[in-house]
Design an enzyme around this catalytic site. Structure first.
Site, PDB file in Angstrom:
ATOM      1  N   GLU A  68       0.831  -1.211   0.000  1.00 49.72           N
ATOM      2  CA  GLU A  68       0.000   0.000   0.000  1.00 49.72           C
ATOM      3  C   GLU A  68       0.863   1.257   0.000  1.00 49.72           C
ATOM      4  O   GLU A  68       0.466   2.293  -0.509  1.00 49.72           O
ATOM      5  CB  GLU A  68      -0.897   0.013   1.248  1.00 49.72           C
ATOM      6  CG  GLU A  68      -2.334  -0.327   0.941  1.00 49.72           C
ATOM      7  CD  GLU A  68      -3.263  -0.239   2.155  1.00 49.72           C
ATOM      8  OE1 GLU A  68      -4.208  -1.012   2.174  1.00 49.72           O
ATOM      9  OE2 GLU A  68      -3.048   0.578   3.082  1.00 49.72           O
ATOM     10  N   HIS A 115       8.551 -26.687  -0.071  1.00 49.90           N
ATOM     11  CA  HIS A 115       7.920 -27.810  -0.762  1.00 49.90           C
ATOM     12  C   HIS A 115       6.792 -27.343  -1.675  1.00 49.90           C
ATOM     13  O   HIS A 115       5.959 -28.143  -2.085  1.00 49.90           O
ATOM     14  CB  HIS A 115       7.425 -28.834   0.266  1.00 49.90           C
ATOM     15  CG  HIS A 115       8.564 -29.374   1.092  1.00 49.90           C
ATOM     16  ND1 HIS A 115       9.264 -30.498   0.739  1.00 49.90           N
ATOM     17  CD2 HIS A 115       9.149 -28.888   2.216  1.00 49.90           C
ATOM     18  CE1 HIS A 115      10.224 -30.710   1.638  1.00 49.90           C
ATOM     19  NE2 HIS A 115      10.179 -29.745   2.535  1.00 49.90           N
ATOM     20  N   LYS A 151     -13.365   1.369  -1.601  1.00 54.95           N
ATOM     21  CA  LYS A 151     -14.311   1.618  -0.503  1.00 54.95           C
ATOM     22  C   LYS A 151     -15.522   2.404  -1.032  1.00 54.95           C
ATOM     23  O   LYS A 151     -16.672   2.097  -0.720  1.00 54.95           O
ATOM     24  CB  LYS A 151     -13.638   2.440   0.600  1.00 54.95           C
ATOM     25  CG  LYS A 151     -12.690   1.647   1.488  1.00 54.95           C
ATOM     26  CD  LYS A 151     -12.248   2.495   2.684  1.00 54.95           C
ATOM     27  CE  LYS A 151     -11.343   1.730   3.622  1.00 54.95           C
ATOM     28  NZ  LYS A 151     -10.962   2.465   4.827  1.00 54.95           N
TER      29      LYS A 151
HETATM   30  O1  PA5 Z   1      -3.682   1.228   5.756  1.00 48.93           O
HETATM   31  C1  PA5 Z   1      -4.812   1.656   5.626  1.00 48.93           C
HETATM   32  O2  PA5 Z   1      -5.062   2.867   5.705  1.00 48.93           O
HETATM   33  C2  PA5 Z   1      -6.006   0.745   5.387  1.00 48.93           C
HETATM   34  O3  PA5 Z   1      -5.657  -0.580   5.238  1.00 48.93           O
HETATM   35  C3  PA5 Z   1      -6.937   0.860   6.573  1.00 48.93           C
HETATM   36  O4  PA5 Z   1      -6.274   0.472   7.737  1.00 48.93           O
HETATM   37  C4  PA5 Z   1      -8.181  -0.002   6.398  1.00 48.93           C
HETATM   38  O5  PA5 Z   1      -8.804   0.324   5.188  1.00 48.93           O
HETATM   39  C5  PA5 Z   1      -9.146   0.196   7.547  1.00 48.93           C
HETATM   40  O6  PA5 Z   1      -9.511   1.538   7.659  1.00 48.93           O
HETATM   41  P1  PA5 Z   1     -10.190   2.095   8.968  1.00 48.93           P
HETATM   42  O7  PA5 Z   1      -9.219   1.969  10.083  1.00 48.93           O
HETATM   43  O8  PA5 Z   1     -10.531   3.510   8.669  1.00 48.93           O
HETATM   44  O9  PA5 Z   1     -11.415   1.269   9.213  1.00 48.93           O
END
Ligand code: PA5
Length: 475
Positions: free
Chosen positions: A302, A331, A445
């Site tokens: 990310e 394996h 989202k």
């Molecule tokens: O790294 C990130 O920002 C995302 O993976 C969020 O952690 C994830 O989408 C969850 O978001 P939130 O904490 O707002 O529910």
């Protein structure tokens, strides 16, 4: 856990990058000249991170988590004590950065069959992290817990994540039906002022809540209350976790990649990526460290997977993280790593001293193929296999390096997490991208909001309907 300076040194993580060098890999390796040529870029990345650390507006508040949580840690410890006393189950509702850290720490620092142990042998309640909205999983969780005896830690920075909020609606309904006052069985971990969990907390008359600071994004939040509360409930020594992170921070003060482990890893990975090594395998030789790969996959993917630089120039950078487990995946996947395309860097996580040794008894004396194992330990076997795999990859000219953990404990895990976080920040600075945003996640989202009829997403819904599957292309 109080550690003397000598013990800290003993527990210091090391990075062995022998098998990245041309000395051992021939023309497939990285030469000293190439490494030195990247020194300037590495120094600039180091300077960027050093100058901006702690800045909430740049989402770099996470750098200060090892230092600025003294009061919050005490509060978490007393909440954890109450939770342990009152509840039989602790369930985290969260996803992505709000779940992967708690899963990793649980697996690394607790018994591998923790939930199956009798109560007297567990340091806390049974523990579950629900990071999906698979209807079967939710239903079957409810088959094994008693909601009235469960503390639900709802973790969401935004309070607007469909998965987490759907789960919240389900459990709040069940708690109400069971005659439980919601306030007694839920704890929120969320943004300080924005977000729906803040509103819900007010409506419920004040739910116990922990704050995820503005400058800490989900994937950098394990050392915040997101990870610390679940860990403390499990009896994990969260102070040592933070001390480990601070220790790694200290080890990464130098702007010279040859004196800073996180900068070294970032520089090696950057050089490899520039050379088309777009797959990064993380292969811990430890079941305890298996979910570090999941946590790291999110952090690395990310953060680095971006299509534009900070000055708006299009780019398509990043390295696809692959999760592997030693020895299990020897394996299954190692054949590909050894003989497939030259497109990978393999990072091993090795352990010098496992929590258990487990001797292998003598036996099958008439079958030399088996009897040679007797008298060794499983620790020796797994370490030999780790060495053998690194050797085989090196012989095949495949880039690989090893992060060595003297032991798996709070102090070393804290070091490892901080090393990876710094490495990610440095690598992002080298690519000159925004390491801390995730527009690609946000897009998905929003499309989900549209599909499920959230007000304000009508236009996107129309667009999505147009993009629906074309029957002409369905076999
Ligand atoms: O790294 C990130 O920002 C995302 O993976 C969020 O952690 C994830 O989408 C969850 O978001 P939130 O904490 O707002 O529910």
């Amino acid at each position: 856990m109080k550690l003397t300076e000598a013990r800290r040194k003993e527990l210091r993580l090391k990075v062995d990058y022998t098998n990245m060098t041309d000395k051992y890999l021939g023309d497939k390796g990285i030469s000293e000249k190439t490494l030195l040529a990247h020194r300037k870029l590495a120094r600039a990345a180091h300077a960027y991170v050093a100058e901006n650390r702690g800045k909430d507006e740049l989402f770099m508040g996470w750098t200060e988590l090892p230092y600025n949580q003294t009061e919050i840690v005490e509060d978490i410890l007393s909440t954890a004590k109450l939770v342990r006393k009152k509840f039989d189950y602790f369930v985290v509702l969260g996803i992505g950065g709000s779940a992967l850290g708690p899963i990793m720490a649980f697996n690394a620092l607790c018994h591998l069959h923790y939930n199956d142990l009798p109560k007297s042998k567990r340091r806390g309640p049974k523990f579950y992290v629900e990071d999906n909205v698979d209807p079967v999983r939710m239903k079957e969780l409810l088959d094994v817990i008693d909601v009235s005896k469960t503390c639900f830690n709802v973790i969401s920075k935004s309070g607007a994540t469909s998965e987490t909020m759907a789960q919240y609606l389900i459990i709040s309904d069940l708690l109400k039906k069971a005659g439980v006052n919601l306030r007694d069985n839920v704890i929120f971990t969320t943004d300080a002022s924005r977000g729906n969990l803040v509103k819900i907390s007010k409506e419920l008359g004040g739910v116990k809540s922990y704050v995820l600071g503005d400058g800490v994004g989900g994937r950098f939040s394990e050392l915040s209350p997101v990870g610390l509360l679940p860990a403390a409930v499990l009896g994990i020594d969260i102070k040592s976790l933070l001390k480990g992170a601070a220790y790694m921070d200290k080890l990464c003060k130098s702007s010279d990649p040859l004196k800073n482990p996180a900068l070294l890893c970032a520089t090696l990975q950057y050089i490899a990526m520039q050379d088309g090594k777009n797959i990064g395998v993380l292969m811990p030789y430890s079941d305890n460290l298996r979910y570090v790969s999941d946590w790291y996959a999110q952090l690395w993917a990310e953060s680095l997977g971006k299509n534009v630089t900070l000055d708006g120039t299009p780019c398509h950078v990043g390295q696809t993280p692959v999760k592997a487990l030693g020895v299990t995946d020897q394996h299954s996947q190692v054949q590909l790593y050894t003989e497939g395309p030259y497109d990978k860097v393999v990072t091993f996580l090795s352990v010098e001293k496992y929590r258990e040794e487990t001797p292998i008894p003598h036996g099958c004396e008439n079958i030399p193929d088996v009897s040679f194992l007797g008298g060794h330990t499983m620790e020796e076997l797994i370490q030999a296999e780790n060495r053998a795999t690194a050797y085989a990859l090196t012989k095949a000219g495949r880039l690989n390096y090893t992060i060595i953990l003297p032991e798996v404990n709070e102090f070393t895990l804290g070091q490892l997490l901080f090393l990876f976080e710094l490495q990610t920040a440095y690598a992002g600075a080298m690519f000159h991208i925004d390491t801390f945003n995730q527009p690609g996640v946000e897009a998905g989202k929003k499309a989900t909001f549209a599909l499920l009829g959230k007000p304000g997403y009508d236009l996107q819904k129309r667009d999505l309907d147009k993009a629906a599957s074309d029957p002409d292309y369905i076999l």
